[in-house]
Design a protein around this motif. Structure first.
Motif, short mmCIF file in Angstrom:
data_model
loop_
_atom_site.label_atom_id
_atom_site.label_comp_id
_atom_site.label_asym_id
_atom_site.label_seq_id
_atom_site.Cartn_x
_atom_site.Cartn_y
_atom_site.Cartn_z
N LYS A 158 3.98 -2.77 -15.09
CA LYS A 158 2.97 -2.09 -15.90
C LYS A 158 2.27 -0.99 -15.12
O LYS A 158 1.85 0.02 -15.70
N SER A 199 3.75 0.69 -12.63
CA SER A 199 4.78 1.44 -11.90
C SER A 199 4.72 2.94 -12.13
O SER A 199 5.27 3.72 -11.33
N LEU A 200 4.09 3.39 -13.21
CA LEU A 200 4.06 4.82 -13.51
C LEU A 200 2.74 5.47 -13.14
O LEU A 200 2.48 6.63 -13.50
N ILE A 201 1.90 4.75 -12.41
CA ILE A 201 0.61 5.33 -12.00
C ILE A 201 0.83 6.58 -11.14
O ILE A 201 0.17 7.61 -11.36
N VAL A 226 1.98 9.59 -13.18
CA VAL A 226 0.89 9.99 -14.08
C VAL A 226 -0.12 10.84 -13.32
O VAL A 226 -0.61 11.86 -13.82
N ARG A 285 -2.93 4.86 -18.73
CA ARG A 285 -1.79 5.66 -19.17
C ARG A 285 -0.47 5.00 -18.76
O ARG A 285 0.48 4.95 -19.56
N SER A 286 -0.39 4.48 -17.55
CA SER A 286 0.81 3.78 -17.10
C SER A 286 1.06 2.55 -17.96
O SER A 286 2.20 2.27 -18.37
N TRP A 287 0.00 1.83 -18.26
CA TRP A 287 0.12 0.63 -19.09
C TRP A 287 0.64 0.99 -20.48
O TRP A 287 1.50 0.30 -21.03
N THR A 290 4.45 2.16 -20.49
CA THR A 290 5.42 1.08 -20.27
C THR A 290 5.42 0.05 -21.41
O THR A 290 6.26 -0.85 -21.40
N HIS A 318 9.29 8.22 -16.16
CA HIS A 318 8.05 8.79 -16.69
C HIS A 318 8.33 9.95 -17.63
O HIS A 318 7.74 10.05 -18.71
#
Length: 283
Positions: free
Chosen positions: A172, A174-176, A179, A194-196, A199, A267
């Motif tokens: 959850k 992983s895309l911080i 972003v 935003r990452s949450w 995903t 992403h």
């Protein structure tokens, strides 16, 4: 509006395309901030590549031996904390700069990517601290309570469940990094949210993709490093030491770059094209 579904094949195709289109700038950033620090660590602290192993003692308690190894590792890091801090900072700068390089808003130069990477470091560190605190409350606190008061069987079961929860949180969050670096979201709370959101509905797909990638890339890297290290060790002395350091740092840089570009591709697919790119499409 429903979230996009991750296409793993498309993500890998985008990964190879991004690496091919930006190989020179990626090589420059990875070489400066990932390869060189890793090589320096291998030269100045060779124990990293070959962790200390206590001499086996007949009838010795395994827990005592394990504790001795941990004590040696702790001492190693304590004695070289400044070097490890510098390597960590360099890794942060390199990773965030490399991600900033992979934006679909034009083609930033190495200097521009480094500038964006440096600006994103405070937000990234803050987001990591927040995630660490959240993980400590959600995972560490229950584990500590269960370990202190519950029977061993219950502790094992709860530990397994918390491991699953920890993996879920990693996915959850992983895309911080992209972003912050690519979307230029500087508020750490917003970056986490935003990452949450990105995903959502894709956690299992992202997990499967990263595990598959890890198995393939890391195993290949380990095999290549093992073979080359074995060959270099035949030369002995400084040649073997320097050569092994170069091989280890190179494998580390390649694996790190692949994983970072994969995260950027995931992403890009889930976030969609930026407003700037959409505007260019209809001009």
């Amino acid at each position: 509006m429903a979230n996009r579904k991750l296409d793993m094949g498309k993500a890998w195709t985008q990964t190879t395309a991004l690496i091919g289109a930006n190989k020179d700038t990626i090589s420059a950033i990875a070489g400066l901030f990932i390869f060189l620090p890793s090589f320096a660590a291998a030269l100045f602290v060779p124990e990293i590549a070959n962790p200390p192993q206590p001499a086996p003692q007949p009838g010795a308690d395994p827990q005592v031996a394990m504790q001795a190894t941990l004590d040696q590792l702790t001492a190693m890091y304590a004695d070289n904390w400044a070097l490890f801090l510098a390597i960590t900072i360099a890794g942060f700068v390199g990773s965030m700069s490399l991600l900033a390089l992979l934006t679909d808003r034009g083609n930033p130069t190495v200097g521009e990517a480094l500038g964006k990477g440096l600006k994103s470091i405070p937000s990234y560190i803050a987001a990591q601290i927040l995630c660490g605190l959240a993980a400590g409350l959600v995972i560490g606190l229950p584990l500590g309570l269960v370990g202190a008061f519950a029977p061993p069987a219950v502790t094992v079961l709860v530990s397994l469940l918390l491991v699953v929860l920890a993996i879920y949180l990693v996915i959850k969050f992983s895309l911080i990094a992209p972003v912050i670096a690519i979307d230029e979201v500087r508020n750490p709370f917003t970056a986490i949210a935003r990452s949450w959101q990105l995903t959502k509905g894709n956690s299992l797909r992202i997990f499967a993709f990263l595990v598959l990638l890890f198995v393939v890339i890391v195993i290949i890297g380990a095999l290549v490093q093992g073979v080359l290290t074995l060959i270099l060790s035949a030369f002995g002395g400084s040649v073997a030491s320097i050569g092994t350091g170069i091989v280890g740092a190179l494998v580390n840089a390649v694996v790190t770059v692949i994983f970072l570009v994969v995260i950027a591709a995931v992403h890009r697919q889930l976030a969609g094209a930026s407003p700037e790119r959409l505007a260019e499409t209809f001009e």
